[in-house]
Each structure stands twice: as C-alpha cells, then as structure tokens.
Design an enzyme around this catalytic site. Structure first.
Site, PDB file in Angstrom:
ATOM      1  CG  ASP A  43     -71.179  66.128  77.258  1.00 44.22           C
ATOM      2  OD1 ASP A  43     -70.741  65.055  77.719  1.00 44.22           O
ATOM      3  OD2 ASP A  43     -72.395  66.397  77.230  1.00 44.22           O
TER       4      ASP A  43
ATOM      5  N   GLY B 101     -67.320  59.682  76.088  1.00 44.33           N
ATOM      6  CA  GLY B 101     -67.805  58.301  76.198  1.00 44.33           C
ATOM      7  C   GLY B 101     -68.521  57.877  74.925  1.00 44.33           C
TER       8      GLY B 101
ATOM      9  CD1 TRP C  10     -65.267  60.535  68.600  1.00 41.39           C
ATOM     10  CD2 TRP C  10     -63.882  59.441  69.988  1.00 41.39           C
ATOM     11  NE1 TRP C  10     -64.089  60.291  67.930  1.00 41.39           N
ATOM     12  CE2 TRP C  10     -63.224  59.618  68.755  1.00 41.39           C
ATOM     13  CE3 TRP C  10     -63.211  58.775  71.021  1.00 41.39           C
ATOM     14  CZ2 TRP C  10     -61.926  59.172  68.531  1.00 41.39           C
ATOM     15  CZ3 TRP C  10     -61.922  58.316  70.792  1.00 41.39           C
ATOM     16  CH2 TRP C  10     -61.294  58.520  69.559  1.00 41.39           C
TER      17      TRP C  10
ATOM     18  CG  HIS D 187     -62.578  59.867  79.659  1.00 39.34           C
ATOM     19  ND1 HIS D 187     -63.561  60.809  79.468  1.00 39.34           N
ATOM     20  CD2 HIS D 187     -63.182  58.852  80.336  1.00 39.34           C
ATOM     21  CE1 HIS D 187     -64.701  60.376  79.998  1.00 39.34           C
ATOM     22  NE2 HIS D 187     -64.497  59.188  80.520  1.00 39.34           N
TER      23      HIS D 187
ATOM     24  CG  ASN E 115     -68.314  63.523  86.120  1.00 37.84           C
ATOM     25  OD1 ASN E 115     -67.566  64.400  85.699  1.00 37.84           O
ATOM     26  ND2 ASN E 115     -69.438  63.213  85.497  1.00 37.84           N
ATOM     27  CD1 TRP E 116     -67.685  62.863  93.256  1.00 37.39           C
ATOM     28  CD2 TRP E 116     -66.087  61.296  93.227  1.00 37.39           C
ATOM     29  NE1 TRP E 116     -66.491  63.478  93.550  1.00 37.39           N
ATOM     30  CE2 TRP E 116     -65.487  62.533  93.543  1.00 37.39           C
ATOM     31  CE3 TRP E 116     -65.263  60.163  93.152  1.00 37.39           C
ATOM     32  CZ2 TRP E 116     -64.122  62.682  93.790  1.00 37.39           C
ATOM     33  CZ3 TRP E 116     -63.899  60.309  93.394  1.00 37.39           C
ATOM     34  CH2 TRP E 116     -63.343  61.552  93.710  1.00 37.39           C
TER      35      TRP E 116
HETATM   36  C1  FPP Z   1     -67.214  64.297  79.439  1.00 37.09           C
HETATM   37  O1  FPP Z   1     -67.480  63.266  78.527  1.00 37.09           O
HETATM   38  C2  FPP Z   1     -65.813  64.320  79.834  1.00 37.09           C
HETATM   39  C3  FPP Z   1     -65.323  64.036  81.087  1.00 37.09           C
HETATM   40  C4  FPP Z   1     -66.208  63.664  82.223  1.00 37.09           C
HETATM   41  C5  FPP Z   1     -63.872  64.049  81.398  1.00 37.09           C
HETATM   42  C6  FPP Z   1     -63.052  65.069  80.643  1.00 37.09           C
HETATM   43  C7  FPP Z   1     -61.643  65.002  81.105  1.00 37.09           C
HETATM   44  C8  FPP Z   1     -60.574  65.127  80.314  1.00 37.09           C
HETATM   45  C9  FPP Z   1     -60.641  65.386  78.849  1.00 37.09           C
HETATM   46  C10 FPP Z   1     -59.204  65.049  80.951  1.00 37.09           C
HETATM   47  C11 FPP Z   1     -58.646  66.418  81.247  1.00 37.09           C
HETATM   48  C12 FPP Z   1     -57.397  66.318  82.043  1.00 37.09           C
HETATM   49  C13 FPP Z   1     -56.772  67.353  82.648  1.00 37.09           C
HETATM   50  C14 FPP Z   1     -55.612  67.118  83.546  1.00 37.09           C
HETATM   51  C15 FPP Z   1     -57.203  68.738  82.487  1.00 37.09           C
HETATM   52  P1  FPP Z   1     -68.498  62.104  78.943  1.00 37.09           P
HETATM   53  O2  FPP Z   1     -67.744  60.971  79.507  1.00 37.09           O
HETATM   54  O3  FPP Z   1     -69.552  62.674  79.848  1.00 37.09           O
HETATM   55  O4  FPP Z   1     -69.097  61.725  77.554  1.00 37.09           O
HETATM   56  P2  FPP Z   1     -70.561  61.132  77.283  1.00 37.09           P
HETATM   57  O5  FPP Z   1     -71.520  62.245  77.547  1.00 37.09           O
HETATM   58  O6  FPP Z   1     -70.482  60.768  75.838  1.00 37.09           O
HETATM   59  O7  FPP Z   1     -70.758  59.966  78.196  1.00 37.09           O
END
Ligand code: FPP
Length: 267
Positions: free
Chosen positions: A32, A35, A37, A49, A80-81
């Site tokens: 987590d 975004g 970061w 990401h 997440n959608w």
């Molecule tokens: C959460 O951070 C992260 C995600 C929703 C996506 C994580 C996916 C990857 C690191 C790619 C992995 C790829 C493979 C093929 C395994 P957030 O966006 O919810 O962060 P935030 O809470 O700061 O908004």
C-alpha cells in the site's frame, strides 16, 4: 541460500538477528502507498505503481533467499475497479508488461507464478500472458509467488459456500460433512499453508478484504513505510518482529504442569 548482509543505521547486520529455524513459510503482503508516494513527489500516481514493481522484485528475492516458500501479494482488489479508468488501465497494462519482461527471469529462478482472483473481466491479452506464465512455471517447486488480482476475500468465501451448496444439492456431499477442511478445499488458495505473517505498508491498519479466511491466525505487521520505499531492510525488520511474537493460536503458552497448577492456587 543466504540473505547477504543488511545493515541498520548503527551498522549492525540485521540478517544476523534472523532465526533461520523460525522463518515464516508463507508471507502475505498488502503493498500500500504507491499513489501517496508519487503524489508526495509531485508525480502522477502511476509512477508509484511502477516504482512498486521494482520493490516487489527485491522482496521476492529477499523472501526466497530467507527461506520462505510462498509469497502472496495483493496487486488489484475487486474494489480497485472504482479508481479512475486511466489508473485501472495503467495497472492492467503494467501487469502485462511485467509478465512479458520478467517471466524468463522468474522461471530461471525456479519460481512458480500463480494468479488468484476472478480473471474474467481482464482483457484477452492479459489473460493469455497470465496463462502462459502460469504454465511455463508450473513445475517450479522452489518458491511460489501468488499475485491476487481482481481478488476479494468475501467473494472468495461466498464462491466456496456456493460450490459446497451445489455439491450438497446434487448429493455429492452431505451438509453434515462440511467442515473447515472441506471449505478450505474450495478456496482459491487450496492446498497452501495459511500465511504466518501479513505485512501491510503505509501505516494503514485494515485487511481490506484480503485473504479473510486464510489470515485468521496470521501475525500482522504494519510498516509505516510507503510501498515504493519498502526494501530488504524493512522486510527483515518485519521478520524479526514476527519472530519475537508468541503464537498461541487461541490457546495459552505451554507451561510446565506444576507452574500452571501453582498459578491456579496462588491468590
Ligand atoms: C496500492 O497502492 C497498490 C496497488 C493498488 C497496485 C500494486 C501493484 C503493483 C506494485 C504491480 C504488481 C505487478 C505484478 C505483475 C505482480 P495505492 O495505489 O492504493 O496507494 P495509495 O493508498 O497511496 O493510494
């Protein structure tokens, strides 16, 4: 296999503090903070990401070198959608790109990759590359890397209940035969040991619909570090913290019989 030296700020080698006999077999991670970061750095969320993928590569290596057998990460939840379609599409393309560029290396490292979740809504190109990656690595037994995509713990439990109801109504099983073992066999993680440790980054203290059944007795470690800044050092800190815990599974610490009786008698 060795983890190599990982030093803390006082130049102590953290890897020396690991008890090799108490390494968790299965670690689950909620990655987590991608975004946040990126936003903190004035960059689009998608940069977070991308950076998250580099961190993930390091943590796969570190957990494997430590002696873990399974790593399960939450890469895309059923919720997440609801994100802006630009971000959803970016993530879908990122999954394909990572698989295309990394699958040979994953395979060479004797790692098996599996995707857990409902793949139905994903584009055919992603489904194809997932399927070829899974079949290429299916005989690799050193390490299993599970990627949860379009995954939701409640949905998984409901699906298992529905399967058992169907089997019961067709006479394949009796309702009285439904027990934890049978229920487990209908889950997407069937055959796997439950994670001993769940790590969540970015300081959030929620399960967010991740592995609700499987995490029933897992130790939870919350790291304040955002996922793109997580690294081998932070991972070892989580393992050392886990190793300091006293896992009782709802029972009590095993004490010599007299001590228990003594404590009962003392007032
Ligand atoms: C959460 O951070 C992260 C995600 C929703 C996506 C994580 C996916 C990857 C690191 C790619 C992995 C790829 C493979 C093929 C395994 P957030 O966006 O919810 O962060 P935030 O809470 O700061 O908004």
């Amino acid at each position: 296999m060795s983890l190599g030296e990982i030093f803390d700020k006082k130049n102590n080698d953290l890897s020396k503090r690991i008890d090799k006999k108490k390494v968790p077999e299965h670690v689950a991670i909620i990655m987590d903070g991608n975004g946040r970061w990126a936003t903190k750095k004035g960059l689009p969320r998608t940069y977070g990401h991308k950076q998250g993928v580099s961190v993930l590569k390091k943590i796969i290596k570190a957990s494997k070198n430590l002696g873990c057998k399974v790593l399960t990460v939450y890469a895309f939840s059923t919720e997440n959608w609801t994100r802006p379609s630009k971000e959803v599409n970016f993530l879908i393309n990122l999954f394909s790109e990572v698989l295309r560029n990394q699958i040979e290396e994953i395979h060479e490292e004797a790692t098996r990759i599996k995707f857990i979740g409902d793949l139905t809504p994903f584009p055919e190109t992603l489904k194809k590359i997932i399927s070829s990656s899974e079949s290429l690595t299916k005989n690799n037994n050193d390490f299993l890397f599970n990627v949860c995509v379009n995954y939701g713990g409640r949905q998984e439990i409901v699906k298992a209940a529905r399967e058992l109801a169907l089997k019961s109504s067709s006479g394949e099983i009796k309702p009285s035969e439904v027990n934890e073992e049978l229920f487990n066999s209908e889950l997407l993680t069937r055959g796997l040991k439950d994670p001993e440790l769940l790590i969540r980054t970015s300081g959030e203290k929620r399960l967010s619909n991740f592995l609700l059944w499987q995490l029933a007795y897992s130790e939870i470690y919350i790291s304040d570090v955002l996922w793109p800044e997580f690294n081998e050092y932070e991972f070892l800190k989580a393992i050392i913290d886990y190793q300091s815990r006293n896992r009782r599974f709802g029972g009590i610490e095993s004490l010599p019989k007299e001590s228990f009786e003594d404590s009962q008698c003392s007032s």
